[in-house]
Design a protein around this motif. Structure first.
Motif, PDB file in Angstrom:
ATOM      1  N   ASN A 114       0.867  -1.172   0.000  1.00 20.21           N
ATOM      2  CA  ASN A 114       0.000   0.000   0.000  1.00 20.21           C
ATOM      3  C   ASN A 114       0.908   1.228   0.000  1.00 20.21           C
ATOM      4  O   ASN A 114       2.138   1.107   0.043  1.00 20.21           O
ATOM      5  CB  ASN A 114      -0.934  -0.018   1.212  1.00 20.21           C
ATOM      6  CG  ASN A 114      -2.240   0.716   0.944  1.00 20.21           C
ATOM      7  OD1 ASN A 114      -2.297   1.631   0.122  1.00 20.21           O
ATOM      8  ND2 ASN A 114      -3.295   0.294   1.634  1.00 20.21           N
ATOM      9  N   ILE A 115       0.316   2.416  -0.022  1.00 21.68           N
ATOM     10  CA  ILE A 115       1.126   3.636  -0.098  1.00 21.68           C
ATOM     11  C   ILE A 115       1.993   3.796   1.144  1.00 21.68           C
ATOM     12  O   ILE A 115       3.180   4.111   1.061  1.00 21.68           O
ATOM     13  CB  ILE A 115       0.209   4.867  -0.283  1.00 21.68           C
ATOM     14  CG1 ILE A 115      -0.598   4.730  -1.570  1.00 21.68           C
ATOM     15  CG2 ILE A 115       1.046   6.148  -0.316  1.00 21.68           C
ATOM     16  CD1 ILE A 115      -1.603   5.842  -1.788  1.00 21.68           C
ATOM     17  N   TYR A 116       1.392   3.550   2.328  1.00 21.18           N
ATOM     18  CA  TYR A 116       2.112   3.746   3.582  1.00 21.18           C
ATOM     19  C   TYR A 116       2.049   2.486   4.433  1.00 21.18           C
ATOM     20  O   TYR A 116       1.096   1.702   4.356  1.00 21.18           O
ATOM     21  CB  TYR A 116       1.527   4.911   4.389  1.00 21.18           C
ATOM     22  CG  TYR A 116       1.583   6.246   3.677  1.00 21.18           C
ATOM     23  CD1 TYR A 116       2.793   6.806   3.285  1.00 21.18           C
ATOM     24  CD2 TYR A 116       0.409   6.934   3.392  1.00 21.18           C
ATOM     25  CE1 TYR A 116       2.838   8.029   2.633  1.00 21.18           C
ATOM     26  CE2 TYR A 116       0.443   8.155   2.734  1.00 21.18           C
ATOM     27  CZ  TYR A 116       1.663   8.696   2.352  1.00 21.18           C
ATOM     28  OH  TYR A 116       1.704   9.904   1.702  1.00 21.18           O
ATOM     29  N   ASN A 117       3.075   2.331   5.263  1.00 27.59           N
ATOM     30  CA  ASN A 117       3.095   1.294   6.285  1.00 27.59           C
ATOM     31  C   ASN A 117       3.226   1.983   7.642  1.00 27.59           C
ATOM     32  O   ASN A 117       4.132   2.799   7.853  1.00 27.59           O
ATOM     33  CB  ASN A 117       4.277   0.347   6.083  1.00 27.59           C
ATOM     34  CG  ASN A 117       4.293  -0.770   7.107  1.00 27.59           C
ATOM     35  OD1 ASN A 117       3.249  -1.317   7.439  1.00 27.59           O
ATOM     36  ND2 ASN A 117       5.474  -1.110   7.603  1.00 27.59           N
ATOM     37  N   HIS A 118       2.305   1.681   8.551  1.00 33.48           N
ATOM     38  CA  HIS A 118       2.293   2.303   9.870  1.00 33.48           C
ATOM     39  C   HIS A 118       2.895   1.332  10.884  1.00 33.48           C
ATOM     40  O   HIS A 118       2.424   0.193  11.004  1.00 33.48           O
ATOM     41  CB  HIS A 118       0.869   2.666  10.285  1.00 33.48           C
ATOM     42  CG  HIS A 118       0.126   3.427   9.215  1.00 33.48           C
ATOM     43  ND1 HIS A 118       0.451   4.700   8.854  1.00 33.48           N
ATOM     44  CD2 HIS A 118      -0.914   3.049   8.412  1.00 33.48           C
ATOM     45  CE1 HIS A 118      -0.361   5.114   7.897  1.00 33.48           C
ATOM     46  NE2 HIS A 118      -1.198   4.120   7.602  1.00 33.48           N
ATOM     47  N   VAL A 119       3.910   1.781  11.596  1.00 34.14           N
ATOM     48  CA  VAL A 119       4.636   0.927  12.529  1.00 34.14           C
ATOM     49  C   VAL A 119       4.396   1.421  13.950  1.00 34.14           C
ATOM     50  O   VAL A 119       4.657   2.584  14.273  1.00 34.14           O
ATOM     51  CB  VAL A 119       6.154   0.913  12.222  1.00 34.14           C
ATOM     52  CG1 VAL A 119       6.876   0.011  13.218  1.00 34.14           C
ATOM     53  CG2 VAL A 119       6.401   0.467  10.793  1.00 34.14           C
ATOM     54  N   PHE A 120       3.898   0.527  14.789  1.00 32.69           N
ATOM     55  CA  PHE A 120       3.650   0.834  16.203  1.00 32.69           C
ATOM     56  C   PHE A 120       4.575  -0.042  17.040  1.00 32.69           C
ATOM     57  O   PHE A 120       4.483  -1.271  16.992  1.00 32.69           O
ATOM     58  CB  PHE A 120       2.196   0.550  16.580  1.00 32.69           C
ATOM     59  CG  PHE A 120       1.189   1.339  15.801  1.00 32.69           C
ATOM     60  CD1 PHE A 120       0.652   2.505  16.304  1.00 32.69           C
ATOM     61  CD2 PHE A 120       0.777   0.901  14.532  1.00 32.69           C
ATOM     62  CE1 PHE A 120      -0.282   3.228  15.575  1.00 32.69           C
ATOM     63  CE2 PHE A 120      -0.147   1.623  13.798  1.00 32.69           C
ATOM     64  CZ  PHE A 120      -0.682   2.791  14.328  1.00 32.69           C
ATOM     65  N   ASP A 121       5.468   0.572  17.780  1.00 32.80           N
ATOM     66  CA  ASP A 121       6.346  -0.149  18.710  1.00 32.80           C
ATOM     67  C   ASP A 121       6.083   0.437  20.091  1.00 32.80           C
ATOM     68  O   ASP A 121       6.657   1.457  20.476  1.00 32.80           O
ATOM     69  CB  ASP A 121       7.807   0.030  18.311  1.00 32.80           C
ATOM     70  CG  ASP A 121       8.727  -0.883  19.108  1.00 32.80           C
ATOM     71  OD1 ASP A 121       8.209  -1.668  19.930  1.00 32.80           O
ATOM     72  OD2 ASP A 121       9.953  -0.808  18.922  1.00 32.80           O
ATOM     73  N   LEU A 122       5.190  -0.182  20.853  1.00 32.67           N
ATOM     74  CA  LEU A 122       4.616   0.441  22.037  1.00 32.67           C
ATOM     75  C   LEU A 122       4.839  -0.381  23.295  1.00 32.67           C
ATOM     76  O   LEU A 122       4.809  -1.610  23.267  1.00 32.67           O
ATOM     77  CB  LEU A 122       3.106   0.650  21.845  1.00 32.67           C
ATOM     78  CG  LEU A 122       2.679   1.495  20.635  1.00 32.67           C
ATOM     79  CD1 LEU A 122       1.169   1.471  20.483  1.00 32.67           C
ATOM     80  CD2 LEU A 122       3.187   2.920  20.776  1.00 32.67           C
ATOM     81  N   ASP A 123       5.084   0.324  24.372  1.00 31.19           N
ATOM     82  CA  ASP A 123       5.113  -0.249  25.714  1.00 31.19           C
ATOM     83  C   ASP A 123       4.400   0.761  26.610  1.00 31.19           C
ATOM     84  O   ASP A 123       5.020   1.650  27.184  1.00 31.19           O
ATOM     85  CB  ASP A 123       6.546  -0.486  26.184  1.00 31.19           C
ATOM     86  CG  ASP A 123       6.610  -1.147  27.554  1.00 31.19           C
ATOM     87  OD1 ASP A 123       5.535  -1.472  28.103  1.00 31.19           O
ATOM     88  OD2 ASP A 123       7.724  -1.305  28.084  1.00 31.19           O
ATOM     89  N   MET A 124       3.080   0.615  26.733  1.00 35.13           N
ATOM     90  CA  MET A 124       2.250   1.598  27.405  1.00 35.13           C
ATOM     91  C   MET A 124       1.402   0.930  28.478  1.00 35.13           C
ATOM     92  O   MET A 124       0.980  -0.221  28.320  1.00 35.13           O
ATOM     93  CB  MET A 124       1.348   2.324  26.402  1.00 35.13           C
ATOM     94  CG  MET A 124       2.101   2.992  25.259  1.00 35.13           C
ATOM     95  SD  MET A 124       1.016   3.775  24.056  1.00 35.13           S
ATOM     96  CE  MET A 124       0.328   5.104  25.057  1.00 35.13           C
TER      97      MET A 124
END
Length: 471
Positions: free
Chosen positions: A214-224
């Protein structure tokens, strides 16, 4: 409706607000509540009792970030421009805070040998709210600009930082004047947490990069993580009776909440007849949250390339609603939030005070045109340092003051404070005695009252006591 009722109840309590830095009250020994800021301070009464619910009321709001006036001022500037300027002018270390205290009851009395009562016991119960919200700048920029213009920029999860704690505190203090030079004191505290919300150790973040499928790739690297106690039961829709919630809150005020212990220490040392130095450390303590606990944890790395903008051919028997429901379930699986009831411990925000003081201006006796040693000095000046622990960095203030006693029943104190909020904080306090009745009123940031919408901080405190002074 249930949640609105709880919100209004908590808001009503928080109308009586309490500033952590009480530079006008600190060292004002004629006011019994000054012992709450330094248990080793000077004591000038034989005994006192506070008027219940009226002995100490204090409102304070502070903001190091932009104010509502910066955004809503009618100055012919486009709202979007003002909003963008406000966000760009703030940092993630800027914060909004509310500190609140309502004294429910208090009292104190002196004791000792028959020649000199050099020991003093003070006690009481008060309710306190402490709230701080740091400005989430990265997420404000994301909401304002979107991610299309911020490719490969990391939006930090640590910008999401908030803590709120409502407690009741029962305290018992001891003060002893060892000799003419040295006085010390200590105060023990039992905390009962009414409600707590805390999310201060978030890590990781979110960024957008060019995608492959796709046009964009969204990356979430979270420790919440969000920790709460005393909240879930109040927001339980199955128990919609507001009277039950009020009863629950009353029980928590009277040691029915999550409990903890704390300690205050302080002293005063007279260098000579006119100079003295004092210091105190307050709220060295903790609360163990074991009841009505809910923790919400989001931990892991997720990548998401978004939805295909072209609706694919549905499977046999699959409707459009079914298709989007499946997408929603996929997103929920990706962003899995774990909820637990594991107990946790919070530490109270520790506060430190210290001041150096110089007294001058002896009153002349009218009968002999000489110094009247019984009344002491009429004036005092000094410097006070204040600091308090906060989730990101300490909050610090420096105050210069002038104290004046007009006569035995009326005293004033004026302050100039440099703190996290402003460099032009002027304050004025008054203490008045009429026989045994005692009243005091104090206000900070007097220059900002002309436009409270543009004020970085506002503060007002007052109280009523009955005092029997030492002869």
């Amino acid at each position: 409706m249930k949640r609105i009722q709880i919100f209004m109840l908590l808001l009503g309590v928080s109308l009586f607000s309490f500033s952590q830095n009480k530079q006008l009250l600190y060292g004002f020994s004629e006011i019994p509540q000054a012992l709450m800021l330094n248990p080793g301070g000077e004591v000038t009464n034989d005994w006192y009792v506070g008027v219940p619910l009226l002995s100490h009321i204090h409102f304070n709001y502070g903001a190091t970030a932009s104010t509502a006036y910066d955004i809503f001022e009618d100055n012919n500037v486009d709202f979007n421009v003002k909003l963008r300027n406000a966000i760009s002018g703030m940092e993630s270390t800027d914060f909004y805070s509310i500190n609140q205290q309502l004294e429910i009851f208090s009292g104190g009395f002196a004791f000792g040998n028959r020649f000199e009562k050099n020991e003093y016991i003070s006690f009481g119960l008060y309710q306190e709210l402490d709230f701080i919200l740091y400005f989430p700048k990265d997420f404000a920029v994301l909401a304002l600009e979107g991610n299309q213009n911020n490719i490969n920029r990391l939006f930090k999860a640590s910008d999401l930082n908030v803590a709120a704690d409502m407690v009741s505190v029962f305290h018992l203090g001891y003060n002893k004047k060892v000799n003419d030079k040295f006085t010390f004191g200590a105060r023990g505290k039992i905390y009962s947490s009414i409600a707590n919300v805390r999310s201060t150790k978030n890590k990781g973040g979110f960024y957008t990069e060019p995608g492959q499928n796709n046009i964009y790739n969204h990356v979430f690297d979270l420790d919440m993580e969000v920790n709460t106690s005393g909240i879930a039961s109040l927001l339980d829709d199955e128990n919609s009776d507001a009277s039950n919630d009020i009863s629950t809150l009353q029980k928590r005020v009277l040691f029915g909440g999550n409990l903890g212990l704390g300690l205050d220490l302080g002293f005063t040392y007279k260098l000579n007849d006119q100079w003295d130095f004092d210091a105190s450390v307050l709220d060295v303590g903790f609360i163990s949250h074991t009841k009505d606990v809910e923790n919400h944890v989001l931990n892991g790395r997720y990548e998401y390339e978004g939805l295909n903008p072209l609706f694919p051919q549905a499977r046999e028997g699959e409707s459009a609603d079914d298709y989007w429901s499946n997408i929603e379930e996929d997103l929920e699986d990706v962003f899995q939030v774990d909820s637990t009831t594991t107990k946790y411990t919070t530490w109270r925000p520790v506060k430190f005070n210290a001041s150096l003081n110089y007294a001058f201006g002896e009153k002349q006796s009218e009968s002999c045109y000489c110094t009247d040693d019984e009344t002491g000095y009429l004036n005092a000046v000094g410097l006070q340092l204040f600091s308090m622990s906060r989730p990101k960095q300490p909050q610090v203030a420096l105050t210069a003051y002038y104290y004046r006693r007009l006569f035995n029943g009326l005293r004033f104190k004026a302050t100039y404070t440099v703190d996290s909020y402003s460099f032009n904080n002027l304050g004025l306090g008054m203490s008045a005695h009429i026989w045994g009745a005692h009243f005091y009123v104090m206000a900070d940031n007097l220059l900002q009252y002309k436009n409270v919408y543009d004020a970085q901080s506002v503060s007002l405190q007052l109280g009523f006591n009955y005092i029997f002074n030492k002869k």
